[in-house]
Motif scaffolding. Structure first.
Motif, PDB file in Angstrom:
ATOM      1  N   PHE A  72      65.463 -61.538   7.531  1.00  0.00           N
ATOM      2  CA  PHE A  72      65.271 -62.668   7.998  1.00  0.00           C
ATOM      3  C   PHE A  72      63.887 -62.454   8.170  1.00  0.00           C
ATOM      4  O   PHE A  72      62.687 -63.491   8.349  1.00  0.00           O
ATOM      5  CB  PHE A  72      66.187 -63.211   9.580  1.00  0.00           C
ATOM      6  N   ALA A  73      63.318 -60.914   8.791  1.00  0.00           N
ATOM      7  CA  ALA A  73      61.644 -60.588   9.432  1.00  0.00           C
ATOM      8  C   ALA A  73      61.339 -61.347   8.011  1.00  0.00           C
ATOM      9  O   ALA A  73      60.154 -61.619   8.211  1.00  0.00           O
ATOM     10  CB  ALA A  73      62.048 -59.898   9.827  1.00  0.00           C
ATOM     11  N   ASP A  74      61.456 -61.165   6.590  1.00  0.00           N
ATOM     12  CA  ASP A  74      60.692 -61.533   5.644  1.00  0.00           C
ATOM     13  C   ASP A  74      60.671 -62.899   5.490  1.00  0.00           C
ATOM     14  O   ASP A  74      59.852 -63.795   4.110  1.00  0.00           O
ATOM     15  CB  ASP A  74      60.701 -60.505   4.457  1.00  0.00           C
ATOM     16  N   GLY A 125      58.240 -57.201  11.411  1.00  0.00           N
ATOM     17  CA  GLY A 125      56.881 -58.103  10.814  1.00  0.00           C
ATOM     18  C   GLY A 125      57.190 -58.463   8.914  1.00  0.00           C
ATOM     19  O   GLY A 125      57.706 -57.692   8.478  1.00  0.00           O
ATOM     20  N   ASN A 126      56.290 -59.441   9.085  1.00  0.00           N
ATOM     21  CA  ASN A 126      56.846 -60.044   7.757  1.00  0.00           C
ATOM     22  C   ASN A 126      56.039 -59.962   6.458  1.00  0.00           C
ATOM     23  O   ASN A 126      54.879 -60.027   6.145  1.00  0.00           O
ATOM     24  CB  ASN A 126      56.925 -61.393   7.752  1.00  0.00           C
ATOM     25  N   GLU A 134      48.213 -62.499   8.096  1.00  0.00           N
ATOM     26  CA  GLU A 134      49.881 -62.846  10.017  1.00  0.00           C
ATOM     27  C   GLU A 134      49.893 -62.407  10.225  1.00  0.00           C
ATOM     28  O   GLU A 134      49.770 -61.379  11.150  1.00  0.00           O
ATOM     29  CB  GLU A 134      50.953 -64.316   8.508  1.00  0.00           C
ATOM     30  N   MET A 135      50.031 -60.759   8.954  1.00  0.00           N
ATOM     31  CA  MET A 135      51.047 -59.305  10.476  1.00  0.00           C
ATOM     32  C   MET A 135      49.299 -58.863  11.087  1.00  0.00           C
ATOM     33  O   MET A 135      50.275 -58.763  12.271  1.00  0.00           O
ATOM     34  CB  MET A 135      51.311 -58.215   9.154  1.00  0.00           C
ATOM     35  N   VAL A 170      56.654 -52.808   8.816  1.00  0.00           N
ATOM     36  CA  VAL A 170      56.097 -53.088   8.217  1.00  0.00           C
ATOM     37  C   VAL A 170      57.097 -53.400   6.887  1.00  0.00           C
ATOM     38  O   VAL A 170      56.557 -52.851   5.759  1.00  0.00           O
ATOM     39  CB  VAL A 170      54.550 -52.319   7.611  1.00  0.00           C
ATOM     40  N   GLY A 171      57.844 -54.630   7.319  1.00  0.00           N
ATOM     41  CA  GLY A 171      58.581 -55.309   5.827  1.00  0.00           C
ATOM     42  C   GLY A 171      60.447 -54.234   6.953  1.00  0.00           C
ATOM     43  O   GLY A 171      60.274 -54.084   7.343  1.00  0.00           O
ATOM     44  N   ASN A 172      60.778 -54.995   5.431  1.00  0.00           N
ATOM     45  CA  ASN A 172      62.052 -54.753   6.475  1.00  0.00           C
ATOM     46  C   ASN A 172      62.982 -54.939   4.672  1.00  0.00           C
ATOM     47  O   ASN A 172      62.771 -55.924   3.986  1.00  0.00           O
ATOM     48  CB  ASN A 172      63.107 -55.291   6.889  1.00  0.00           C
ATOM     49  N   GLU A 173      63.782 -53.864   3.628  1.00  0.00           N
ATOM     50  CA  GLU A 173      64.913 -53.699   3.494  1.00  0.00           C
ATOM     51  C   GLU A 173      63.813 -54.292   1.788  1.00  0.00           C
ATOM     52  O   GLU A 173      64.147 -55.194   1.438  1.00  0.00           O
ATOM     53  CB  GLU A 173      66.368 -54.774   2.980  1.00  0.00           C
ATOM     54  N   ASN A 174      62.122 -53.785   1.388  1.00  0.00           N
ATOM     55  CA  ASN A 174      61.795 -54.275   0.260  1.00  0.00           C
ATOM     56  C   ASN A 174      62.195 -53.936  -0.877  1.00  0.00           C
ATOM     57  O   ASN A 174      61.416 -54.464  -1.562  1.00  0.00           O
ATOM     58  CB  ASN A 174      59.955 -54.053   1.158  1.00  0.00           C
TER      59      ASN A 174
END
Ligand code: AHR
Length: 501
Positions: A72-74, A125-126, A134-135, A170-174
């Motif tokens: 959901f974060a991204d 963050g996204n 945005e971040m 800084v991002g999740n599961e990118n």
């Protein structure tokens, strides 16, 4: 008798309290219903947060909470979740059940929750679908103290004071849901995005977490560290404080994971054996980290872990709601002992997820709340938070029903708290055997002992009808000896001993 050695004179690392952290995502009934019911709810609440939930989380000493995801974060755009609630944008939570997200729980609500819980904040963050601007503006909105467009907007929304953000991902599961990036691409983007995660409060710098590997993707770890370290000033440690790792215990396969409550002895040992793979992952990713960071300046942040089963029959498959048995208590006990043992590299861990999702410590139904066996383990292990890991070992043997899924019968970790008390947490994975333990303490005689045990049938769990079926009880069947203490640990149990020397 099985020998348990505790070297009371040898402290080998500091156990960060954040190892006992939690994760809350806008997923199913984790945030909404699980924690946040809104100010107008009939469920007793303070500014929308359930009073019952906040109380038990504080009793468990929750040290840090991660939010808003996960996947959901991204997809989360923080501006949708600020300002008057009636004006907040509604969106579809495409990842999780396709339900409407009304953004009534946003930045102010999350920071309020952390304040009520008296815990640290970990915001993710996204990077997948958000911009650098945005971040950067989110960090300004959260933490800038002074006159600035974002600080002014925060004040207009009712919070003139800046908040303290402790951790920022800084991002999740990118490598997956966060943008399907290659490690090279992610690492270069990480360098850029993190530049604008500014430390406006130099006295409380933000701990930056880069997206680390999925399970055993060692290539990801190597390439991300190589790329972030290229020409980076040495004191920046590749511009990061932490690198994440996600590993879930899935008993069978991702297609057919297995039931949370209906399983046999073989599946029990299989689940525990798969949990123990965490040890291999920490060692192998840790060895790669050692090449770039021999002094352990970068923390391994295991910000998603826990069991993942098939959802409870009849529930929304996108909500990931599952029950939680004594087997989950063992999974929690094993992982937490491992994190303690690896505390020189593992600086934070966050079980997935806080309420009503995956391996939760809390289940809710309307105004009812149930504490799971996993909750009780966190409660029992809380004494390790910010304690010093002691050198210790136990003579274990392998057990199990299948060659492939053998596990050690006994696993432990031991620490000394700031008052000099020793805390031993021990898991007995055997479904059939109890063990007599001879605890030997170097150069110390035991003055007093307090014990708590959680033990039951492997499938036992708490329900809204029977909320206390699995609960910890006092453990007083020990004998103080000349060299330490002796006791018998029953089958399928988690034990905590507090020893004064
Ligand atoms: O915890 C559920 C999901 O698991 C998270 O959103 C994601 O990061 C992971 O794949």
């Amino acid at each position: 008798m099985v020998k348990l050695f505790v070297n009371t004179k040898k402290k080998i690392g500091h156990i960060n309290k954040e190892i006992y952290g939690h994760f809350s995502e806008h997923l199913g009934r984790c945030i909404y219903e699980g924690v946040y019911v809104g100010e107008n709810s009939e469920i007793p609440n303070t500014n929308g947060m359930r009073n019952d939930v906040v109380k038990v989380l504080k009793d468990m000493k929750i040290p840090v909470l991660r939010w808003p995801g996960g996947c959901f974060a991204d997809e989360y755009h923080w501006r949708d979740g600020i300002g008057p609630k009636e004006n907040r944008k509604k969106m579809i939570n495409t990842h999780w059940g396709g339900v409407v997200e009304d953004n009534s729980f946003g930045t102010h609500e999350f920071m309020e929750l952390c304040e009520q819980l008296e815990c640290k904040s970990y915001i993710n963050g996204n990077m997948g679908s958000g911009t650098v601007q945005e971040m950067s503006e989110w960090v300004e909105y959260l933490t800038y103290d002074g006159v600035s467009p974002m600080a002014d907007l925060r004040a207009k929304n009712g919070h003139p004071e800046p908040w303290k953000v402790d951790y920022f991902g800084v991002g999740n599961e990118n490598w997956g849901c966060g943008g399907n990036m290659t490690p090279e691409y992610y690492a270069n983007e990480y360098r850029r995005y993190q530049t604008y995660v500014r430390n406006y409060n130099s006295k409380a710098p933000i701990y930056k977490v880069a997206c680390g590997p999925n399970n055993d993707d060692y290539e990801w770890t190597k390439v991300v560290l190589e790329t972030t370290h290229k020409n980076a000033p040495p004191h920046t440690h590749g511009f990061m404080n932490g690198l994440s790792l996600h590993y879930y215990t899935v008993p069978r396969t991702w297609q057919q994971k297995g039931s949370a409550t209906d399983f046999d002895e073989k599946e029990y040992y299989m689940t525990l054996s798969k949990t123990l793979y965490m040890d291999t992952l920490i060692k192998r990713h840790g060895a790669i980290m050692d090449q770039f960071d021999p002094d352990n300046k970068i923390g391994l942040i295991i910000d998603e872990w826990g069991t993942w089963y098939d959802v409870e029959p009849g529930t929304n498959p996108g909500f990931l709601f599952q029950q939680n048995t004594m087997r989950d208590a063992l999974v929690a006990g094993i992982n937490l002992n491992l994190f303690n043992k690896h505390c020189n590299r593992v600086k934070m861990a966050n079980i997935a997820q806080l309420a009503n999702v995956l391996q939760s410590v809390i289940l809710t139904e309307g105004d009812k709340m149930v504490l799971t066996p996993t909750y009780h383990v966190f409660h029992m292990y809380q004494h390790h938070q910010d304690a010093e890991l002691l050198e210790s070992s136990i003579d274990s043997v392998n057990i199990g029903l299948e060659e492939e899924y053998q596990v050690p019968n006994l696993l432990e970790s031991t620490s000394m708290d700031k008052d000099g008390k020793i805390h031993i947490t021990l898991t007995n994975l055997s479904l059939t055997d109890s063990y007599e333990i001879d605890g030997i303490f170097t150069e110390a005689s035991v003055k007093s002992v307090k014990g708590t045990i959680l033990t039951n049938d492997m499938k036992a769990h708490n329900t809204f009808e029977d909320p206390d079926k699995v609960h910890p009880v006092e453990f007083s069947k020990y004998q103080v000896t000349e060299k330490g203490l002796q006791f018998t640990i029953p089958a399928c149990s988690v034990l905590h001993l507090e020893v004064e020397i």
